[in-house]
Design an enzyme around this catalytic site. Structure first.
Site, short mmCIF file in Angstrom:
data_model
loop_
_atom_site.label_atom_id
_atom_site.label_comp_id
_atom_site.label_asym_id
_atom_site.label_seq_id
_atom_site.Cartn_x
_atom_site.Cartn_y
_atom_site.Cartn_z
N GLU A 1 -12.24 -6.25 -1.18
CA GLU A 1 -12.93 -5.38 -0.22
C GLU A 1 -13.93 -4.48 -0.91
OE1 GLU A 1 -9.41 -5.17 3.13
OE2 GLU A 1 -9.41 -3.63 1.60
N CYS B 1 -18.70 1.37 -2.73
CA CYS B 1 -17.49 1.35 -3.56
C CYS B 1 -17.09 -0.11 -3.74
CB CYS B 1 -16.41 2.16 -2.84
SG CYS B 1 -14.81 2.09 -3.66
N CYS C 1 -4.52 -5.47 -8.69
CA CYS C 1 -4.61 -4.64 -9.90
C CYS C 1 -3.30 -4.69 -10.66
CB CYS C 1 -4.95 -3.19 -9.54
SG CYS C 1 -5.13 -2.17 -11.02
N CYS D 1 -0.15 1.52 -10.11
CA CYS D 1 0.14 2.94 -9.90
C CYS D 1 1.04 3.06 -8.66
CB CYS D 1 -1.15 3.73 -9.70
SG CYS D 1 -2.22 3.67 -11.15
N CYS E 1 -0.62 3.65 -5.08
CA CYS E 1 -1.85 2.93 -4.71
C CYS E 1 -1.53 1.62 -4.01
CB CYS E 1 -2.68 2.68 -5.97
SG CYS E 1 -4.12 1.62 -5.69
N CYS F 1 -9.92 5.80 -0.37
CA CYS F 1 -9.44 5.55 -1.72
C CYS F 1 -8.00 5.09 -1.72
CB CYS F 1 -9.45 6.87 -2.51
SG CYS F 1 -10.92 7.12 -3.41
N1 SAH Z 1 -8.47 1.50 -11.03
C1 SAH Z 1 -9.42 2.52 -11.10
C2 SAH Z 1 -10.44 2.47 -9.97
C3 SAH Z 1 -9.93 2.11 -8.62
S1 SAH Z 1 -8.87 3.29 -7.85
C4 SAH Z 1 -8.74 3.87 -11.16
O1 SAH Z 1 -7.54 3.95 -10.95
O2 SAH Z 1 -9.43 4.84 -11.44
C5 SAH Z 1 -10.00 4.59 -7.37
C6 SAH Z 1 -9.33 5.94 -7.15
O3 SAH Z 1 -8.51 5.94 -5.97
C7 SAH Z 1 -8.40 6.34 -8.29
O4 SAH Z 1 -8.62 7.67 -8.68
C8 SAH Z 1 -7.05 6.17 -7.65
O5 SAH Z 1 -6.07 6.86 -8.30
C9 SAH Z 1 -7.30 6.62 -6.25
N2 SAH Z 1 -6.24 6.25 -5.31
C10 SAH Z 1 -5.43 5.18 -5.36
N3 SAH Z 1 -4.57 5.18 -4.31
C11 SAH Z 1 -4.86 6.29 -3.58
C12 SAH Z 1 -4.34 6.81 -2.35
N4 SAH Z 1 -3.41 6.19 -1.67
N5 SAH Z 1 -4.88 7.96 -1.90
C13 SAH Z 1 -5.90 8.58 -2.56
N6 SAH Z 1 -6.43 8.10 -3.69
C14 SAH Z 1 -5.92 6.98 -4.21
FE1 SF4 Z 2 -5.08 -0.05 -10.16
FE2 SF4 Z 2 -4.78 1.42 -7.96
FE3 SF4 Z 2 -3.90 2.33 -10.30
FE4 SF4 Z 2 -6.55 2.16 -9.85
S1 SF4 Z 2 -5.09 3.46 -8.78
S2 SF4 Z 2 -5.42 1.51 -11.71
S3 SF4 Z 2 -6.61 0.31 -8.56
S4 SF4 Z 2 -3.14 0.51 -9.23
#
Ligand code: SAH
Ligand code: SF4
Length: 365
Positions: free
Chosen positions: A95, A108, A115, A119, A122, A345
């Site tokens: 996406e 974006c 991934c 995390c 996420c 995000c």
């Molecule tokens: N993998 C990279 C880029 C993609 S994620 C990274 O982690 O930086 C982009 C941003 O979205 C990151 O800062 C991530 O921590 C944040 N993010 C992920 N899940 C989220 C959520 N459920 N609510 C708000 N931000 C979130």
């Molecule tokens: Fe991967 Fe989501 Fe963690 Fe970014 S925030 S590194 S997309 S798992």
């Protein structure tokens, strides 16, 4: 030549495109001409590339193509945000999200299918991981967005002005293709974006950051999310490999060698209710970041089903923000865009068929 064996020019780095023309017996400047047709005008039909000799065009039609991923769905949010789902083959979907904002059009984009970092908060991370996106799939997201909103030459005011790698995936784990795509985003003959308007967001793959410091110059955002290793180990599992100190050292080194960041990295901090959002956490964060020139982006958690986390109340967000400001930090609390279409995000899910194990993806890191 059959379609399957044609070279997709979107899949070539700028150097590879020059080599491609040299291999055809042409001068490397043909690459510049073709870059302009493709990335500034959105032309995919070689017959329309009128400053290229007829016989060269005929040869190109035989051996090459310009093929971006196809959009399989478009969702429009009440706030103007648009989310596109793109088919990247084998039933996999990634996406990208267009966020229009006062004179800016930010796209974006995703860099991986799923991934491997996983995390805990996420949604992309919980989908598993399949593979890295190719160059054509990364720049193709910008290309198809331009097809919708306008290319630089045909519609300057509406064209994409900013690109953030904050969609699905960890850009630094797909560094070769991310570098090639970044060169196309920045090159004056291609998208021609300013280096300050292209952002790589990373969860902190310190060795890769050190490797690209001084070589790839774009804006950097670090997803920190916790003020100490104990909590960060839980939220960002990669922290067990590269702890906060190692990551912040790498970030400092990157920023010192960069012109795009004006000396400061953006620290992203997702606020999770009663997990990392207390005033003590804010105080600890303020102490931790003293030695790192930065601005802080607070992202209130965007909920998704089954995550087990919640968005903090506005008063908790406000208190956290005020502690940091009292220490002199520049703090922006990011407003949520596109959450009604799950485009905010961390809400991107796409469609991922888990294939590779995490270790395989992180071999380089
Ligand atoms: N993998 C990279 C880029 C993609 S994620 C990274 O982690 O930086 C982009 C941003 O979205 C990151 O800062 C991530 O921590 C944040 N993010 C992920 N899940 C989220 C959520 N459920 N609510 C708000 N931000 C979130
Ligand atoms: Fe991967 Fe989501 Fe963690 Fe970014 S925030 S590194 S997309 S798992």
């Amino acid at each position: 030549m059959s379609e399957a064996t044609r070279t997709n020019l979107l899949n070539l780095s700028i150097d590879e495109l020059k080599d491609f023309f040299v291999a055809m017996g042409e001068k490397p400047f043909r690459a510049q001409q073709v870059l302009k047709w493709i990335y500034q005008w959105g032309v995919t039909d070689f017959d329309e590339m009128t400053n290229i000799k007829k016989d060269v065009r005929a040869k190109l039609k035989e051996i090459a193509e310009v093929k971006a991923p196809t959009i399989i769905s478009e969702q429009n949010s009440a706030d103007g945000t648009t989310k596109w789902a793109l088919d990247v083959g084998d039933g996999q979907v990634v996406e990208s999200v267009l966020i229009p904002d006062e004179g800016r059009n930010t796209l974006c984009i995703s860099t991986q299918v799923g991934c491997p970092i996983k995390c805990s908060f996420c949604r992309t991370g919980t989908q598993g991981f399949n593979r890295n996106l190719t160059i054509s799939e990364i720049v193709g997201q910008v290309f198809v967005a331009c097809k919708k909103v306008g290319f630089r030459q045909s519609s300057d005011e509406k064209a994409i002005s900013n690109v953030v790698m904050m969609g699905m995936g960890e850009p630094l784990l797909n560094i070769k293709n991310v570098i090639a795509a970044t060169e196309i985003l920045l090159n004056d003959n291609a998208f021609g974006l300013s280096k300050r308007r292209v952002t790589i967001s990373t969860s902190g793959v310190a060795p890769v950051l050190n490797q690209i410091a001084g070589k790839v110059d774009v804006a950097l955002a670090l997803s920190l999310h916790a003020p100490n290793d104990k909590l960060r180990d839980e939220l960002v599992p990669l922290n067990k490999r590269h702890n906060i100190k190692t990551v912040l050292d790498a970030v400092k080194n990157y920023v010192e060698k960069s012109n795009a960041n004006c000396g400061r990295v953006t620290i992203e901090y997702v606020l999770l209710d009663h997990v990392n959002d207390s005033t003590d956490d804010a105080e600890e964060l303020a102490r931790l970041l003293k030695r790192v020139p930065c601005k802080i982006n607070l992202i209130p958690f965007n909920p998704h089903e089954g995550s087990g986390y919640a968005r903090p109340s506005n008063s908790r967000i406000d208190r956290f923000c005020k502690v940091l400001m009292a220490h002199g930090y520049t703090v922006i609390t990011r407003t949520t865009r596109g959450d009604d279409i799950a485009a905010a995000c961390g809400q991107l899910a796409g469609q991922v068929k888990d294939k590779l194990k995490i270790k395989a993806a992180m071999v380089e890191a």
